[in-house]
Design a protein around this motif. Sequence first.
Motif, PDB file in Angstrom:
ATOM      1  N   GLN A 127       0.816  -1.208   0.000  1.00 40.05           N
ATOM      2  CA  GLN A 127       0.000   0.000   0.000  1.00 40.05           C
ATOM      3  C   GLN A 127       0.852   1.262   0.000  1.00 40.05           C
ATOM      4  N   TYR A 128       1.969   1.235   0.725  1.00 37.54           N
ATOM      5  CA  TYR A 128       2.807   2.437   0.759  1.00 37.54           C
ATOM      6  C   TYR A 128       3.312   2.805  -0.635  1.00 37.54           C
ATOM      7  N   PHE A 129       3.944   1.853  -1.314  1.00 36.82           N
ATOM      8  CA  PHE A 129       4.583   2.181  -2.586  1.00 36.82           C
ATOM      9  C   PHE A 129       3.576   2.452  -3.702  1.00 36.82           C
ATOM     10  N   VAL A 130       2.465   1.735  -3.725  1.00 39.52           N
ATOM     11  CA  VAL A 130       1.435   2.009  -4.719  1.00 39.52           C
ATOM     12  C   VAL A 130       0.770   3.354  -4.427  1.00 39.52           C
ATOM     13  N   HIS A 131       0.464   3.591  -3.161  1.00 37.22           N
ATOM     14  CA  HIS A 131      -0.165   4.852  -2.761  1.00 37.22           C
ATOM     15  C   HIS A 131       0.731   6.038  -3.097  1.00 37.22           C
ATOM     16  N   TYR A 167      -2.688  11.343  12.049  1.00 34.94           N
ATOM     17  CA  TYR A 167      -1.601  11.131  11.089  1.00 34.94           C
ATOM     18  C   TYR A 167      -2.140  11.079   9.663  1.00 34.94           C
ATOM     19  N   HIS A 168      -3.215  10.333   9.463  1.00 33.11           N
ATOM     20  CA  HIS A 168      -3.776  10.216   8.118  1.00 33.11           C
ATOM     21  C   HIS A 168      -4.574  11.458   7.731  1.00 33.11           C
ATOM     22  N   ASP A 169      -5.112  12.152   8.714  1.00 39.56           N
ATOM     23  CA  ASP A 169      -5.828  13.390   8.409  1.00 39.56           C
ATOM     24  C   ASP A 169      -4.894  14.409   7.760  1.00 39.56           C
ATOM     25  N   ILE A 170      -3.639  14.427   8.222  1.00 37.10           N
ATOM     26  CA  ILE A 170      -2.633  15.319   7.623  1.00 37.10           C
ATOM     27  C   ILE A 170      -2.495  15.011   6.135  1.00 37.10           C
ATOM     28  N   HIS A 171      -2.512  13.723   5.783  1.00 33.37           N
ATOM     29  CA  HIS A 171      -2.379  13.333   4.374  1.00 33.37           C
ATOM     30  C   HIS A 171      -3.540  13.852   3.529  1.00 33.37           C
ATOM     31  N   HIS A 172      -4.709  13.970   4.111  1.00 35.71           N
ATOM     32  CA  HIS A 172      -5.874  14.457   3.367  1.00 35.71           C
ATOM     33  C   HIS A 172      -5.900  15.986   3.263  1.00 35.71           C
ATOM     34  N   GLN A 173      -4.990  16.653   3.956  1.00 39.57           N
ATOM     35  CA  GLN A 173      -4.894  18.107   3.868  1.00 39.57           C
ATOM     36  C   GLN A 173      -3.962  18.485   2.718  1.00 39.57           C
ATOM     37  N   LEU A 174      -4.155  19.682   2.190  1.00 44.20           N
ATOM     38  CA  LEU A 174      -3.326  20.159   1.075  1.00 44.20           C
ATOM     39  C   LEU A 174      -1.851  20.191   1.459  1.00 44.20           C
ATOM     40  N   ARG A 208       2.733  13.645   1.683  1.00 46.73           N
ATOM     41  CA  ARG A 208       3.404  13.157   2.885  1.00 46.73           C
ATOM     42  C   ARG A 208       2.494  12.132   3.567  1.00 46.73           C
ATOM     43  N   ASN A 209       3.066  11.386   4.496  1.00 45.43           N
ATOM     44  CA  ASN A 209       2.303  10.426   5.307  1.00 45.43           C
ATOM     45  C   ASN A 209       1.467   9.468   4.449  1.00 45.43           C
ATOM     46  N   PHE A 210       2.162   8.817   3.519  1.00 50.35           N
ATOM     47  CA  PHE A 210       1.482   7.858   2.633  1.00 50.35           C
ATOM     48  C   PHE A 210       1.178   6.539   3.334  1.00 50.35           C
ATOM     49  N   ALA A 211       1.936   6.215   4.366  1.00 53.14           N
ATOM     50  CA  ALA A 211       1.832   4.905   4.999  1.00 53.14           C
ATOM     51  C   ALA A 211       0.425   4.642   5.513  1.00 53.14           C
ATOM     52  N   TRP A 258       7.652   2.961   6.584  1.00 51.39           N
ATOM     53  CA  TRP A 258       8.059   3.293   5.223  1.00 51.39           C
ATOM     54  C   TRP A 258       8.125   4.802   5.005  1.00 51.39           C
ATOM     55  N   ASP A 259       7.247   5.556   5.628  1.00 50.71           N
ATOM     56  CA  ASP A 259       7.324   7.016   5.520  1.00 50.71           C
ATOM     57  C   ASP A 259       8.653   7.524   6.066  1.00 50.71           C
ATOM     58  N   LYS A 260       9.086   6.961   7.183  1.00 51.02           N
ATOM     59  CA  LYS A 260      10.339   7.411   7.796  1.00 51.02           C
ATOM     60  C   LYS A 260      11.546   6.973   6.959  1.00 51.02           C
ATOM     61  N   ILE A 261      11.497   5.764   6.425  1.00 50.17           N
ATOM     62  CA  ILE A 261      12.610   5.279   5.606  1.00 50.17           C
ATOM     63  C   ILE A 261      12.719   6.068   4.303  1.00 50.17           C
ATOM     64  N   MET A 262      11.583   6.369   3.693  1.00 52.74           N
ATOM     65  CA  MET A 262      11.559   6.995   2.370  1.00 52.74           C
ATOM     66  C   MET A 262      11.500   8.526   2.419  1.00 52.74           C
ATOM     67  N   GLY A 263      11.524   9.092   3.608  1.00 50.11           N
ATOM     68  CA  GLY A 263      11.579  10.546   3.727  1.00 50.11           C
ATOM     69  C   GLY A 263      10.264  11.265   3.486  1.00 50.11           C
TER      70      GLY A 263
END
Length: 254
Positions: free
Chosen positions: A108-112, A205-212, A217-220, A227-232
């Motif tokens: 899900q991380y990499f596809v997302h 955490y996921h709410d941040i992703h839904h914000q502009l 960011r925060n794809f995990a 994965w977010d931390k590893i991939m920056g």
Amino acid sequence: MELIAYDDFLLMIIPIVVYWVYSGIYEVLGSSEKYRLHSRKDEETKNLASKRDVVKGVLFQQVLQATVTVVVTKLTHEETKPETNTNTSWFAAASQFMVAMVVFDTWQYFVHRYMHHNKFLYRKFHSWHHRIVAPYAFAAQYNHPVDGIITETVAGALAYLVSGMSKTTAALFFSFATVKGIDDHCGLMLPWNPFHILFGNNTAYHDIHHQLAGNKRNFAQPFFVTWDKIMGSYVPYTVVKRENGGFEARVAKH
């Protein structure tokens, strides 16, 4: 010859029932503004898809997922072997559960992430999910059908196949993943929520992703932030109280 075996039917139907029951509970809990990340007004005015369209889209998505579930279980059908050692059985199930979580999260991380960075894929498919600017519980699985199949259904199939879990364990795992996905989208900061204690990947955490500001960011999702931390792509957040009641998740200033 039966069309669908009983355990296949349970594997197919239980996560769907869990989805609507659990999201319904959150809808009741969200009737007050006290714990909401978005006001009722924001939910009604900012979201670009009506709740009727969301319900129709989610039901269609669930029919597709159920169909894939039947196909995968039929293609990988093996005779169930009785388990003689209960302790071994529980240990094996727990190990398979963890493997499934890692596989599910990784896919899900990499596809997302790719869905966001590829303009064509985002515009044609993933932008459907981001029509929900102010997330709420039963919109968790609102996706374009193509996005839903590639991102979620394939993730589930891979988690099932790679982990080698039984259909009973799979039903529990998919129900747990369903509950966690709903919680991530529920828009409620409930003080006693165990997911907020056990997982860094949570509602805020996921709410941040839904914000502009956090759209790339925060794809995990839905379990870990690894994965977010590893991939920056990790961005920290803060939760503050709104003047008119409820809370707001904000990108933390460095």
